[in-house]
Write an enzyme that holds these catalytic residues in place. Structure first.
Site, PDB file in Angstrom:
ATOM      1  N   THR A   1      13.895   8.658  30.188  1.00 46.19           N
ATOM      2  CA  THR A   1      13.930  10.031  29.747  1.00 46.19           C
ATOM      3  C   THR A   1      12.450  10.775  29.871  1.00 46.19           C
ATOM      4  O   THR A   1      11.616  10.115  29.624  1.00 46.19           O
ATOM      5  CB  THR A   1      14.420  10.399  28.379  1.00 46.19           C
ATOM      6  OG1 THR A   1      14.321  11.858  28.119  1.00 46.19           O
ATOM      7  CG2 THR A   1      13.898   9.702  27.336  1.00 46.19           C
ATOM      8  N   ASP A   2      12.273  12.309  30.145  1.00 43.90           N
ATOM      9  CA  ASP A   2      11.183  12.951  30.134  1.00 43.90           C
ATOM     10  C   ASP A   2      10.688  13.104  28.701  1.00 43.90           C
ATOM     11  O   ASP A   2       9.803  13.390  28.498  1.00 43.90           O
ATOM     12  CB  ASP A   2      11.093  14.210  30.893  1.00 43.90           C
ATOM     13  CG  ASP A   2      12.296  15.358  30.543  1.00 43.90           C
ATOM     14  OD1 ASP A   2      12.967  14.836  29.361  1.00 43.90           O
ATOM     15  OD2 ASP A   2      12.158  16.498  30.570  1.00 43.90           O
ATOM     16  N   GLU A   3      11.659  12.948  27.708  1.00 47.81           N
ATOM     17  CA  GLU A   3      11.302  13.155  26.470  1.00 47.81           C
ATOM     18  C   GLU A   3      10.410  12.235  25.860  1.00 47.81           C
ATOM     19  O   GLU A   3       9.592  12.487  24.626  1.00 47.81           O
ATOM     20  CB  GLU A   3      12.388  13.141  25.218  1.00 47.81           C
ATOM     21  CG  GLU A   3      13.485  14.181  25.987  1.00 47.81           C
ATOM     22  CD  GLU A   3      14.837  14.508  25.024  1.00 47.81           C
ATOM     23  OE1 GLU A   3      14.593  14.275  23.879  1.00 47.81           O
ATOM     24  OE2 GLU A   3      15.687  14.967  25.526  1.00 47.81           O
TER      25      GLU A   3
ATOM     26  N   TYR B   1      14.945   9.179  18.854  1.00 48.57           N
ATOM     27  CA  TYR B   1      15.545   8.958  20.092  1.00 48.57           C
ATOM     28  C   TYR B   1      14.400   8.591  21.345  1.00 48.57           C
ATOM     29  O   TYR B   1      14.492   7.626  21.676  1.00 48.57           O
ATOM     30  CB  TYR B   1      16.475  10.125  20.860  1.00 48.57           C
ATOM     31  CG  TYR B   1      16.800  10.161  22.262  1.00 48.57           C
ATOM     32  CD1 TYR B   1      17.770   9.175  22.495  1.00 48.57           C
ATOM     33  CD2 TYR B   1      16.106  11.311  23.035  1.00 48.57           C
ATOM     34  CE1 TYR B   1      17.804   9.106  24.224  1.00 48.57           C
ATOM     35  CE2 TYR B   1      16.450  11.093  24.356  1.00 48.57           C
ATOM     36  CZ  TYR B   1      17.327   9.943  24.903  1.00 48.57           C
ATOM     37  OH  TYR B   1      17.489   9.948  26.295  1.00 48.57           O
TER      38      TYR B   1
ATOM     39  N   LYS C   1      13.364   5.258  23.173  1.00 53.99           N
ATOM     40  CA  LYS C   1      13.566   5.172  24.808  1.00 53.99           C
ATOM     41  C   LYS C   1      12.028   4.978  25.052  1.00 53.99           C
ATOM     42  O   LYS C   1      11.806   4.123  26.162  1.00 53.99           O
ATOM     43  CB  LYS C   1      13.954   6.714  25.487  1.00 53.99           C
ATOM     44  CG  LYS C   1      15.257   6.973  25.155  1.00 53.99           C
ATOM     45  CD  LYS C   1      16.029   5.935  25.921  1.00 53.99           C
ATOM     46  CE  LYS C   1      16.181   6.005  27.233  1.00 53.99           C
ATOM     47  NZ  LYS C   1      17.093   5.415  28.131  1.00 53.99           N
TER      48      LYS C   1
HETATM   49  P1  NAD Z   1      25.983   8.819  27.023  1.00 52.27           P
HETATM   50  O1  NAD Z   1      25.661   8.837  25.888  1.00 52.27           O
HETATM   51  O2  NAD Z   1      26.680   9.983  27.659  1.00 52.27           O
HETATM   52  O3  NAD Z   1      26.462   7.283  27.441  1.00 52.27           O
HETATM   53  C1  NAD Z   1      25.856   6.083  26.930  1.00 52.27           C
HETATM   54  C2  NAD Z   1      27.089   5.276  27.321  1.00 52.27           C
HETATM   55  O4  NAD Z   1      26.447   3.796  26.949  1.00 52.27           O
HETATM   56  C3  NAD Z   1      28.359   5.265  26.841  1.00 52.27           C
HETATM   57  O5  NAD Z   1      29.392   4.844  27.747  1.00 52.27           O
HETATM   58  C4  NAD Z   1      28.119   3.992  25.577  1.00 52.27           C
HETATM   59  O6  NAD Z   1      29.450   3.565  25.310  1.00 52.27           O
HETATM   60  C5  NAD Z   1      27.351   2.948  26.101  1.00 52.27           C
HETATM   61  N1  NAD Z   1      26.546   2.094  25.222  1.00 52.27           N
HETATM   62  C6  NAD Z   1      26.126   2.744  23.970  1.00 52.27           C
HETATM   63  N2  NAD Z   1      25.557   1.522  23.292  1.00 52.27           N
HETATM   64  C7  NAD Z   1      25.812   0.513  24.043  1.00 52.27           C
HETATM   65  C8  NAD Z   1      25.492  -0.835  23.866  1.00 52.27           C
HETATM   66  N3  NAD Z   1      24.907  -1.147  22.891  1.00 52.27           N
HETATM   67  N4  NAD Z   1      26.125  -1.803  24.746  1.00 52.27           N
HETATM   68  C9  NAD Z   1      26.833  -1.084  26.137  1.00 52.27           C
HETATM   69  N5  NAD Z   1      27.023   0.247  26.082  1.00 52.27           N
HETATM   70  C10 NAD Z   1      26.530   0.829  25.180  1.00 52.27           C
HETATM   71  O7  NAD Z   1      24.405   9.144  27.825  1.00 52.27           O
HETATM   72  P2  NAD Z   1      24.111   9.698  29.050  1.00 52.27           P
HETATM   73  O8  NAD Z   1      23.706  11.104  28.769  1.00 52.27           O
HETATM   74  O9  NAD Z   1      24.936   9.361  30.323  1.00 52.27           O
HETATM   75  O10 NAD Z   1      22.435   8.725  29.383  1.00 52.27           O
HETATM   76  C11 NAD Z   1      22.501   7.708  29.931  1.00 52.27           C
HETATM   77  C12 NAD Z   1      21.039   7.246  30.028  1.00 52.27           C
HETATM   78  O11 NAD Z   1      20.297   8.074  30.615  1.00 52.27           O
HETATM   79  C13 NAD Z   1      20.470   7.030  28.811  1.00 52.27           C
HETATM   80  O12 NAD Z   1      19.625   5.885  29.023  1.00 52.27           O
HETATM   81  C14 NAD Z   1      19.620   8.303  28.491  1.00 52.27           C
HETATM   82  O13 NAD Z   1      18.547   7.879  27.484  1.00 52.27           O
HETATM   83  C15 NAD Z   1      19.179   8.660  29.765  1.00 52.27           C
HETATM   84  N6  NAD Z   1      18.732   9.973  30.084  1.00 52.27           N
HETATM   85  C16 NAD Z   1      19.923  11.074  29.856  1.00 52.27           C
HETATM   86  C17 NAD Z   1      19.505  12.235  30.008  1.00 52.27           C
HETATM   87  C18 NAD Z   1      20.511  13.415  29.934  1.00 52.27           C
HETATM   88  O14 NAD Z   1      20.306  14.565  30.023  1.00 52.27           O
HETATM   89  N7  NAD Z   1      21.936  13.073  29.366  1.00 52.27           N
HETATM   90  C19 NAD Z   1      18.284  12.678  30.659  1.00 52.27           C
HETATM   91  C20 NAD Z   1      17.372  11.673  31.147  1.00 52.27           C
HETATM   92  C21 NAD Z   1      17.547  10.308  30.771  1.00 52.27           C
HETATM   93  P1  TYD Z   2      20.569  18.673  23.983  1.00 57.52           P
HETATM   94  O1  TYD Z   2      21.703  18.964  25.003  1.00 57.52           O
HETATM   95  O2  TYD Z   2      21.049  18.148  22.628  1.00 57.52           O
HETATM   96  O3  TYD Z   2      19.396  17.946  24.610  1.00 57.52           O
HETATM   97  P2  TYD Z   2      17.939  17.462  24.338  1.00 57.52           P
HETATM   98  O4  TYD Z   2      18.011  17.658  22.936  1.00 57.52           O
HETATM   99  O5  TYD Z   2      17.944  15.979  24.784  1.00 57.52           O
HETATM  100  O6  TYD Z   2      17.135  18.184  25.177  1.00 57.52           O
HETATM  101  O7  TYD Z   2      19.915  19.999  23.710  1.00 57.52           O
HETATM  102  C1  TYD Z   2      19.218  20.859  24.778  1.00 57.52           C
HETATM  103  C2  TYD Z   2      18.604  21.803  24.006  1.00 57.52           C
HETATM  104  O8  TYD Z   2      19.531  22.948  23.341  1.00 57.52           O
HETATM  105  C3  TYD Z   2      17.670  21.543  22.898  1.00 57.52           C
HETATM  106  O9  TYD Z   2      16.412  22.300  22.548  1.00 57.52           O
HETATM  107  C4  TYD Z   2      18.405  21.776  21.597  1.00 57.52           C
HETATM  108  C5  TYD Z   2      19.299  22.898  21.858  1.00 57.52           C
HETATM  109  N1  TYD Z   2      20.681  23.074  21.223  1.00 57.52           N
HETATM  110  C6  TYD Z   2      21.198  24.309  20.857  1.00 57.52           C
HETATM  111  O10 TYD Z   2      20.482  25.215  20.620  1.00 57.52           O
HETATM  112  N2  TYD Z   2      22.520  24.100  20.050  1.00 57.52           N
HETATM  113  C7  TYD Z   2      23.388  23.208  20.296  1.00 57.52           C
HETATM  114  O11 TYD Z   2      24.305  23.283  19.576  1.00 57.52           O
HETATM  115  C8  TYD Z   2      22.988  21.784  20.852  1.00 57.52           C
HETATM  116  C9  TYD Z   2      23.740  20.534  20.864  1.00 57.52           C
HETATM  117  C10 TYD Z   2      21.486  21.904  21.383  1.00 57.52           C
END
Ligand code: NAD
Ligand code: TYD
Length: 356
Positions: free
Chosen positions: A135-137, A160, A164
């Site tokens: 993640t970029d975070e 989080y 990561k």
């Molecule tokens: P998500 O929370 O929707 O899905 C996570 C999945 O991992 C679920 O299916 C869960 O059952 C599985 N899981 C959790 N713990 C596990 C374990 N111990 N063993 C096996 N499976 C397990 O997440 P997402 O949003 O799809 O993100 C996927 C990846 O991408 C993550 O690594 C996240 O850090 C990264 N990422 C997400 C975003 C975003 O915006 N969602 C952006 C950048 C990077």
């Molecule tokens: P989120 O979707 O939780 O992603 P991340 O925290 O990983 O960026 O949140 C996106 C942005 O929206 C973040 O600045 C927090 C804000 N946010 C709200 O303002 N209200 C909400 O109910 C949620 C879930 C997030």
């Protein structure tokens, strides 16, 4: 090229989109999906492809070394795409344990198994790739200007992002120490179909459709850089096929938006598509400023120049196109949202297992 790909966390938001799109785009890939099915894992996300002979689901925990080793010995795994993680910042603030366990220890379990399997005498093969989805975070929080590049020092500020960042460091250490062929992507905020409604966009869509309050943290001026999930999946495929091992690639779409802007846009889109609230009011009326998230990062913005220059990847969707597709998808899939909200998506697992 033929690959046997172990996808972890394939029942989550991005993993499910990745499996669906790779089954279409990569006819020579076998896809194994190892997922623990936490609250975020939803088998319904993959119901339509579950019977594809190129797809195998394995329920289990990435921290379970014996299981991961068995998968590596039962299948000729040559590629790992590691999505599995605890992914929600708010949950990491209230309950960080699982974040350290899955994101740090789970990544270690996969790395160690890949090392022992792939680097053993006579087992090295040219195409082996361990892609860690980051993640970029990890880069922390930006002020009003500037972008995260691959050279930006890590400065994670939530449990989080710290978990990561730890996993990124472990992955890189396996390249430098052992020569494991790793790759890392650091992507900005994704949106699109199948996203769990704890994240901003699906949460707001769900609440707005039901006429509920729309919570905006703090002053709503925090900025996120949004990328449509299909673009992220294509970037990952490009990095597997063309990325230089040992390298990190930032992935983003130059779509910086303030949270309040995103929420207002979603309100206006729903008003136009499904009509005003039953009260006759516009959905913007439901916007409610709530207490800010602890340690809330102010701004994320990605410089995706490296992946564009080196691998020729650029996003296909503008924010306007991606958000239009997303809103359409949630409107057309209200049964998916209902099953997630009432918990019945988890009964689907029980049904599926008892039916086997
Ligand atoms: P998500 O929370 O929707 O899905 C996570 C999945 O991992 C679920 O299916 C869960 O059952 C599985 N899981 C959790 N713990 C596990 C374990 N111990 N063993 C096996 N499976 C397990 O997440 P997402 O949003 O799809 O993100 C996927 C990846 O991408 C993550 O690594 C996240 O850090 C990264 N990422 C997400 C975003 C975003 O915006 N969602 C952006 C950048 C990077
Ligand atoms: P989120 O979707 O939780 O992603 P991340 O925290 O990983 O960026 O949140 C996106 C942005 O929206 C973040 O600045 C927090 C804000 N946010 C709200 O303002 N209200 C909400 O109910 C949620 C879930 C997030």
């Amino acid at each position: 090229m033929k690959r046997t790909v172990l996808v972890t966390g394939g029942c989550g938001f991005i993993g499910a989109n990745f499996i669906r799109s790779m089954l279409e785009a990569q006819p020579d890939w076998q896809l194994l999906n190892l997922d623990k099915l936490t609250y975020a894992g939803n088998l319904q996300n993959l119901a339509e492809v579950a019977a594809d002979p190129r797809y195998t689901f394995i329920q289990g925990d990435i921290c379970d070394r014996a299981l991961v080793e068995r998968i590596f010995s039962d299948y000729p795994v040559d590629t790992v795409v590691h999505f599995a993680a605890e992914s929600h910042v708010d949950r990491s603030i209230s309950d960080p344990d699982a974040f350290i366990q899955t994101n740090v220890f789970g990544t270690f379990s996969l790395l160690e198994t890949a090392r022992r399997s792939w680097l053993a005498e006579g087992r090295k093969a040219a195409g082996q790739r361990f892609l860690h989805v980051g993640t970029d975070e990890v880069y922390g929080s930006l002020g009003a200007t500037g972008f995260f590049s691959e050279e930006t020092p890590y400065d994670p500020r939530s449990p989080y992002s710290a978990s990561k960042a730890s996993s990124d460091h472990l992955v890189r250490s396996y390249f430098h120490t052992y020569g494991l062929p790793v790759l890392i992507t650091n992507c900005s905020n994704n949106y699109g179909p199948y996203q769990f409604p704890e994240k901003l966009i699906p949460l707001i869509l769900n609440n707005a459709l039901q006429g509920k309050a729309l919570p905006v943290y703090g002053d709503g001026a925090n900025v996120r850089d949004w990328l449509y999930v299909e673009d992220h999946c294509e970037a990952i495929a490009a990095v597997i096929e063309k990325g230089r091992v040992g390298q990190s690639y930032n992935v983003g779409g130059h779509n910086e938006k303030k949270n309040l802007e995103v929420v207002e846009l979603l309100c206006d889109m729903l008003d136009a598509k499904v009509g005003l609230l039953a009260s006759g009011e516009a959905r913007r009326k439901s916007i409610t400023f709530v207490t800010d998230r602890l340690g809330h990062d102010r701004r994320y913005a990605i410089d995706a120049g490296k992946i564009e220059r080196e691998l020729g990847w650029t996003p296909r969707y503008t924010f306007e196109q991606g958000i239009a597709k997303t809103v359409e998808w949630y409107l057309a899939n209200s049964a998916w949202m209902e099953a997630v909200m009432d918990g019945s998506y988890q009964q689907y697992y029980e049904k599926m297992y008892t039916n086997r």
